[in-house]
Design a protein around this motif. Structure first.
Motif, PDB file in Angstrom:
ATOM      1  N   TYR A  25       0.842  -1.185   0.000  1.00 24.73           N
ATOM      2  CA  TYR A  25       0.000   0.000   0.000  1.00 24.73           C
ATOM      3  C   TYR A  25       0.883   1.242   0.000  1.00 24.73           C
ATOM      4  N   ARG A  26       0.654   2.114  -0.977  1.00 23.23           N
ATOM      5  CA  ARG A  26       1.453   3.332  -1.111  1.00 23.23           C
ATOM      6  C   ARG A  26       0.539   4.546  -1.115  1.00 23.23           C
ATOM      7  N   LYS A  27       1.079   5.664  -0.650  1.00 25.66           N
ATOM      8  CA  LYS A  27       0.341   6.910  -0.766  1.00 25.66           C
ATOM      9  C   LYS A  27       0.366   7.348  -2.225  1.00 25.66           C
ATOM     10  N   GLU A  28      -0.752   7.880  -2.698  1.00 28.90           N
ATOM     11  CA  GLU A  28      -0.806   8.345  -4.082  1.00 28.90           C
ATOM     12  C   GLU A  28      -0.100   9.679  -4.215  1.00 28.90           C
ATOM     13  N   LYS A  29       0.433   9.928  -5.394  1.00 30.75           N
ATOM     14  CA  LYS A  29       1.097  11.192  -5.668  1.00 30.75           C
ATOM     15  C   LYS A  29       0.041  12.289  -5.723  1.00 30.75           C
ATOM     16  N   PRO A  30       0.297  13.432  -5.086  1.00 31.45           N
ATOM     17  CA  PRO A  30      -0.709  14.500  -5.120  1.00 31.45           C
ATOM     18  C   PRO A  30      -0.894  15.052  -6.538  1.00 31.45           C
ATOM     19  N   SER A  31      -2.068  15.609  -6.795  1.00 27.98           N
ATOM     20  CA  SER A  31      -2.350  16.141  -8.127  1.00 27.98           C
ATOM     21  C   SER A  31      -1.576  17.427  -8.362  1.00 27.98           C
ATOM     22  N   LYS A  32      -1.492  17.818  -9.620  1.00 26.71           N
ATOM     23  CA  LYS A  32      -0.785  19.046  -9.965  1.00 26.71           C
ATOM     24  C   LYS A  32      -1.589  20.255  -9.498  1.00 26.71           C
ATOM     25  N   HIS A  33      -0.885  21.354  -9.206  1.00 31.26           N
ATOM     26  CA  HIS A  33      -1.551  22.580  -8.808  1.00 31.26           C
ATOM     27  C   HIS A  33      -2.173  23.235 -10.036  1.00 31.26           C
ATOM     28  N   VAL A  34      -3.335  23.852  -9.838  1.00 32.63           N
ATOM     29  CA  VAL A  34      -4.042  24.467 -10.961  1.00 32.63           C
ATOM     30  C   VAL A  34      -4.295  25.947 -10.691  1.00 32.63           C
ATOM     31  N   CYS A  35      -4.500  26.692 -11.748  1.00 33.07           N
ATOM     32  CA  CYS A  35      -4.784  28.124 -11.677  1.00 33.07           C
ATOM     33  C   CYS A  35      -6.156  28.330 -11.023  1.00 33.07           C
ATOM     34  N   ALA A  36      -6.257  29.348 -10.182  1.00 36.64           N
ATOM     35  CA  ALA A  36      -7.503  29.610  -9.471  1.00 36.64           C
ATOM     36  C   ALA A  36      -8.590  30.158 -10.385  1.00 36.64           C
ATOM     37  N   LEU A  37      -8.220  30.741 -11.515  1.00 33.88           N
ATOM     38  CA  LEU A  37      -9.218  31.322 -12.417  1.00 33.88           C
ATOM     39  C   LEU A  37      -9.598  30.397 -13.564  1.00 33.88           C
ATOM     40  N   CYS A  38      -8.593  29.901 -14.304  1.00 34.05           N
ATOM     41  CA  CYS A  38      -8.915  29.135 -15.513  1.00 34.05           C
ATOM     42  C   CYS A  38      -8.782  27.618 -15.331  1.00 34.05           C
ATOM     43  N   GLY A  39      -8.076  27.167 -14.306  1.00 35.14           N
ATOM     44  CA  GLY A  39      -7.955  25.735 -14.054  1.00 35.14           C
ATOM     45  C   GLY A  39      -6.823  25.056 -14.787  1.00 35.14           C
ATOM     46  N   ASN A  40      -5.999  25.804 -15.537  1.00 34.34           N
ATOM     47  CA  ASN A  40      -4.841  25.206 -16.207  1.00 34.34           C
ATOM     48  C   ASN A  40      -3.781  24.841 -15.186  1.00 34.34           C
TER      49      ASN A  40
END
Length: 115
Positions: A25-40
């Motif tokens: 059992y491993r911890k999953e890699k966190p998701s990438k950070h996204v822009c607060a306005l457009c979500g990129n």
């Protein structure tokens, strides 16, 4: 039944030297950070397998050294600064600015010096 602390972990099948297949059992890699306005996705902001990997980086390696670095992407930052300039010089009213952008425009106006 799986132990409660393992329910949020990713189950990975591993073959042992004896030929058996066991589950680790491993911890999953966190998701990438996204822009607060457009979500990129934000460039220049790391996302390690564990938060301790990111914490060990220096402050300048964790996020860009510019206004709204690590919060807004470069194109949204450019739009916010333009809107703040228009409001500061009187071309636009703060009410005409998009409501999602308004807090960032107000923050940019506080840092802006118009000659």
């Amino acid at each position: 039944m799986v132990a409660p602390f393992r329910r949020r972990l990713k189950r990975v099948a591993v073959r042992t030297p004896g030929g058996r297949i066991v589950f680790h059992y491993r911890k999953e890699k966190p998701s990438k950070h996204v822009c607060a306005l457009c979500g990129n996705y934000l460039h220049g902001v790391p996302h390690g397998r564990r938060p301790v990997e990111v914490r060990k980086l220096s402050k300048t390696e964790r996020r860009p050294e510019r206004i709204f670095g690590g919060v807004l992407c470069s194109s949204c930052t450019r739009r916010v600064i333009e809107e703040a300039f228009y409001v500061k010089t009187g071309v636009k009213e703060i009410g005409e600015v998009d409501i999602k952008m308004r807090p960032y425009v107000e923050a940019a106006m506080k840092r802006m010096v118009v000659a």
